[in-house]
Design a protein around this motif. Sequence first.
Motif, short mmCIF file in Angstrom:
data_model
loop_
_atom_site.label_atom_id
_atom_site.label_comp_id
_atom_site.label_asym_id
_atom_site.label_seq_id
_atom_site.Cartn_x
_atom_site.Cartn_y
_atom_site.Cartn_z
N ILE A 190 7.40 22.33 26.25
CA ILE A 190 8.47 23.22 26.61
C ILE A 190 9.55 22.31 27.39
O ILE A 190 10.69 22.40 27.28
CB ILE A 190 8.01 24.58 27.20
N ILE A 191 9.00 21.60 28.34
CA ILE A 191 9.89 20.73 29.27
C ILE A 191 10.78 19.74 28.17
O ILE A 191 11.88 19.81 28.13
CB ILE A 191 9.39 19.92 30.37
N LEU A 192 10.04 19.22 27.20
CA LEU A 192 10.90 18.42 26.56
C LEU A 192 11.95 19.12 25.53
O LEU A 192 12.94 18.44 25.29
CB LEU A 192 9.74 17.69 25.49
N PHE A 193 11.92 20.32 25.10
CA PHE A 193 12.85 21.10 24.44
C PHE A 193 13.82 21.53 25.17
O PHE A 193 15.18 22.08 24.99
CB PHE A 193 11.97 22.26 23.85
N THR A 194 13.72 21.78 26.63
CA THR A 194 14.47 22.56 27.72
C THR A 194 15.21 21.28 28.60
O THR A 194 16.22 21.74 29.23
CB THR A 194 13.85 23.55 28.45
N THR A 195 14.83 20.27 28.58
CA THR A 195 15.45 19.27 29.53
C THR A 195 16.93 19.23 29.28
O THR A 195 17.38 18.91 28.09
CB THR A 195 14.62 17.95 29.40
N GLY A 196 17.58 19.21 30.34
CA GLY A 196 19.01 18.78 30.41
C GLY A 196 20.10 20.22 30.06
O GLY A 196 21.12 20.10 29.86
N ALA A 197 19.29 21.49 29.58
CA ALA A 197 19.97 22.41 29.21
C ALA A 197 20.56 23.06 30.38
O ALA A 197 19.99 22.98 31.69
CB ALA A 197 18.94 23.31 28.66
N THR A 198 21.58 23.88 30.20
CA THR A 198 22.44 24.55 31.19
C THR A 198 22.70 26.05 31.04
O THR A 198 23.29 26.69 31.89
CB THR A 198 23.79 23.84 31.44
N ASN A 199 22.11 26.34 29.88
CA ASN A 199 22.01 27.95 29.63
C ASN A 199 21.01 28.56 30.65
O ASN A 199 19.89 27.96 30.94
CB ASN A 199 21.59 28.00 28.27
N ASP A 231 22.32 28.16 40.30
CA ASP A 231 23.76 28.37 40.20
C ASP A 231 24.71 27.22 39.66
O ASP A 231 25.45 27.49 38.52
CB ASP A 231 24.35 29.24 41.22
N ARG A 232 24.49 26.33 40.30
CA ARG A 232 25.26 24.94 40.16
C ARG A 232 25.15 24.50 38.76
O ARG A 232 25.95 24.09 37.96
CB ARG A 232 25.01 24.04 41.23
N ILE A 233 23.63 24.45 38.39
CA ILE A 233 23.36 23.82 37.15
C ILE A 233 23.86 24.70 35.98
O ILE A 233 24.62 24.18 34.86
CB ILE A 233 21.95 23.72 36.83
N THR A 234 23.97 26.24 35.99
CA THR A 234 24.35 26.94 34.78
C THR A 234 25.63 27.01 34.94
O THR A 234 26.46 27.36 34.02
CB THR A 234 23.72 28.54 35.24
N LYS A 235 26.36 26.75 35.96
CA LYS A 235 27.93 27.05 35.90
C LYS A 235 28.79 25.67 35.42
O LYS A 235 29.79 25.69 35.10
CB LYS A 235 28.40 27.36 37.39
N GLY A 236 27.87 24.48 35.43
CA GLY A 236 28.54 23.34 34.94
C GLY A 236 28.14 22.08 35.98
O GLY A 236 28.64 22.45 37.05
N VAL A 237 27.62 21.15 35.27
CA VAL A 237 27.38 19.98 36.36
C VAL A 237 27.85 18.66 35.36
O VAL A 237 27.96 18.84 34.05
CB VAL A 237 25.91 19.83 36.68
#
Length: 189
Positions: free
Chosen positions: A39-48, A113-119
């Motif tokens: 699961i980590i491999l599939f979701t790494t780097g996502a911001t959703n 919040d910072r990750i999901t708003k845009g980094v």
Amino acid sequence: MAKPIKNIHSIYNKMPISEDVYRTLIGVPYSLGIASIIIILFTTGATNPNEVYALLYSYIFLSCSIMFLFGLLWNKIDRPGSDTLTKIMTLFPFIMIMIITFGIPFFLFFHFDRITKGVSNYYTLFLNISTMITVVQIWLFFKAINDKYFQNNNALNPKIFSVLSLLGTLNLIVCITLGVVVKYYTTDC
């Protein structure tokens, strides 16, 4: 009337886990760890937000499996006359893996919040690097604890110990850099 237990460690040391029970229990952290890593491999780097939650909880499950494995290994390397410092030094690379897998969920939680708003794109880069190093560390560690050297000596092979310590230090530096990127390099997306 029964006497109260004065030192729980004296009872614990008299009841080591048998090899059969150890072999049965070791499958639990392996399976939970492998599922979490997928699961980590599939979701790494996502911001959703949903993907970041999946990443967060996957790291939490990975941390739990590593803690369970740590308890099993702590019991396995428990030798008569061995002190706590010796056991800590024996499992030092594993402790480095634990620090990383406990640190990333805290990092994701506090900066959600910072990750999901845009980094910055560097977030994805450094999280991917950290994930790959963590996967290599866990794979090497799982391989090392099933090796004949570990089975005979209750210690990691010195070469594997050195490689895991180096990867742990490198991964810690990457995670610190990841924290700096998220904290100070946001975008206006």
